[in-house]
Design an enzyme around this catalytic site. Structure first.
Site, PDB file in Angstrom:
ATOM      1  N   THR A  12       0.819  -1.223   0.000  1.00  5.51           N
ATOM      2  CA  THR A  12       0.000   0.000   0.000  1.00  5.51           C
ATOM      3  C   THR A  12       0.849   1.268   0.000  1.00  5.51           C
ATOM      4  O   THR A  12       0.477   2.273  -0.597  1.00  5.51           O
ATOM      5  CB  THR A  12      -0.942  -0.019   1.232  1.00  5.51           C
ATOM      6  OG1 THR A  12      -1.788  -1.150   1.101  1.00  5.51           O
ATOM      7  CG2 THR A  12      -1.793   1.223   1.344  1.00  5.51           C
ATOM      8  N   SER A  55       1.758  -7.429  -0.800  1.00  8.36           N
ATOM      9  CA  SER A  55       2.472  -8.426   0.021  1.00  8.36           C
ATOM     10  C   SER A  55       1.799  -9.803   0.101  1.00  8.36           C
ATOM     11  O   SER A  55       2.479 -10.784   0.378  1.00  8.36           O
ATOM     12  CB  SER A  55       2.813  -7.871   1.399  1.00  8.36           C
ATOM     13  OG  SER A  55       1.717  -7.861   2.252  1.00  8.36           O
ATOM     14  N   THR A  88       1.866  -4.376   4.326  1.00 11.65           N
ATOM     15  CA  THR A  88       1.786  -4.728   5.751  1.00 11.65           C
ATOM     16  C   THR A  88       1.199  -6.122   6.002  1.00 11.65           C
ATOM     17  O   THR A  88       1.400  -6.690   7.065  1.00 11.65           O
ATOM     18  CB  THR A  88       0.922  -3.697   6.511  1.00 11.65           C
ATOM     19  OG1 THR A  88      -0.352  -3.623   5.872  1.00 11.65           O
ATOM     20  CG2 THR A  88       1.582  -2.332   6.521  1.00 11.65           C
ATOM     21  N   ASP A  89       0.488  -6.682   5.015  1.00 15.46           N
ATOM     22  CA  ASP A  89      -0.181  -7.970   5.266  1.00 15.46           C
ATOM     23  C   ASP A  89       0.799  -9.073   5.662  1.00 15.46           C
ATOM     24  O   ASP A  89       0.508  -9.883   6.546  1.00 15.46           O
ATOM     25  CB  ASP A  89      -0.979  -8.419   4.033  1.00 15.46           C
ATOM     26  CG  ASP A  89      -2.219  -7.554   3.788  1.00 15.46           C
ATOM     27  OD1 ASP A  89      -2.563  -6.747   4.669  1.00 15.46           O
ATOM     28  OD2 ASP A  89      -2.833  -7.699   2.722  1.00 15.46           O
TER      29      ASP A  89
END
Ligand code: ASP
Length: 324
Positions: A12, A55, A88-89
């Site tokens: 993101t 990710s 971030t995942d």
């Protein structure tokens, strides 16, 4: 002026919202590249667009390639710290595998964003600046791979994404952050007690992660483990218990010399050999299940994949999971 190597992998932080469709995705150029100017008065930034992936598309093989690329670029740039931008995942997984592989004192900091680069209140630029400042800090040396988001510094081992959309998503349940960042300072208030390392040439061992739940049936479990496997990680209930129907297939895995590693599915706390009923922690321990603590399921899986690359004996494998 310190030289900092910045490696972009996507996520993101590098995405924009499409005005027509409202969908968030990567554009033609990486907006994070423009943010070098935000820190260029104080740091000499060398940056590479290594990957441009959301990710959830990142695999352990990408993580290993990233590690090798980082080391090659450190050699030719002589940079003194590294920042990696990442979705971030799965950020905590990449950070943790890098932590297992990275043996140097040199700071490596991962960061990302919860809001895309063109969203009002985007956290990307701020996280990027604080990550660069942390990677350049003398205090970050020897702390292992770190995650910097929302003015907090977390270890790769303890941090996890706890909220689907909030900017304060990364937390280290049970342990807390090891430092914090203010306008002028980088503070560390904890230090990791031990670090462990593995060497891995590949990251392609087949290790399954299975979450337990009330009523999980033996045949469902059996179906999951029916293909060729190198290892299994089970996220157990509570202090390390599983539904009774799992005892038989678990025993059969162990008899076939397939390691079974147990973590708790709880947010905090540890697994222990307490309960002696069928499927209780004590019966699992007696069957040869390896207990491990301080890691969530996805990280225990990466550790098992890396450990299996080192062809350890059953006993050494057990010790390297049980000593932490
Ligand atoms: N889905 C995004 C990713 O992990 C989320 C993010 O970057 O925060 O790539």
């Amino acid at each position: 002026m310190k030289k900092i190597l910045v490696l972009h992998t996507g996520g993101t932080i590098a995405m924009q919202e499409n005005e027509e469709t409202g969908g968030v995705t990567t554009g033609d150029s990486n907006p994070v590249q423009q943010w070098n100017t935000l820190v260029s008065e104080d740091y000499d930034i060398v940056s590479d667009d290594f990957l441009q992936l959301p990710s959830p598309h990142i695999t352990p093989s990408h993580m290993l390639k990233l590690f090798h690329h980082m080391n090659e670029r450190l050699q030719d740039t002589k940079a003194e710290g590294v920042v990696i931008t990442h979705g971030t995942d799965t950020l905590e997984e990449t950070a943790y595998l890098l932590d297992l592989l990275h043996t140097m004192e040199l700071p490596v900091v991962l960061t990302g964003a919860m809001r895309s680069s063109d969203e009002v209140g985007s956290d990307g630029p701020h996280n990027f600046i604080t990550a660069v400042r942390t990677a350049a800090s003398e205090k970050a040396k020897g702390m292992g791979v770190l995650i910097v988001m929302n003015d907090e510094i977390h270890t790769a081992k303890n941090a996890t994404k706890t909220h689907a959309s909030n900017v304060a998503t990364f937390q280290s349940p049970q342990y807390g952050p090891i430092g914090l960042i203010t306008k002028r300072e980088i503070f560390f208030h904890h230090q990791p007690l031990q670090r462990e390392h593995f060497h891995a040439e590949k990251m392609d061992k087949k290790v399954l992660l299975i979450k337990t739940y009330a009523g999980l049936e033996g045949d469902v479990f059996q179906h999951l483990i029916s293909q060729p496997l190198d290892g299994v990680v089970i996220e157990a209930l509570g202090q390390g218990n599983v539904p009774p129907a799992l005892m038989e297939p678990v025993q059969s895995l162990i008899d076939h010399r397939i390691p079974v590693v147990l973590v708790t599915r709880c947010f905090s706390g540890v697994v222990q050999d307490i309960y002696s009923y069928q499927g209780g922690g004590r019966t699992l321990k007696e069957a040869g299940v390896i207990f491990t603590n301080g890691l969530n399921g996805p990280k225990a899986r990466l550790k098992l994949m890396a450990a299996l690359e080192n062809h350890l004996s059953r006993e050494t494998l057990r010790k390297c999971f049980e000593r932490y």
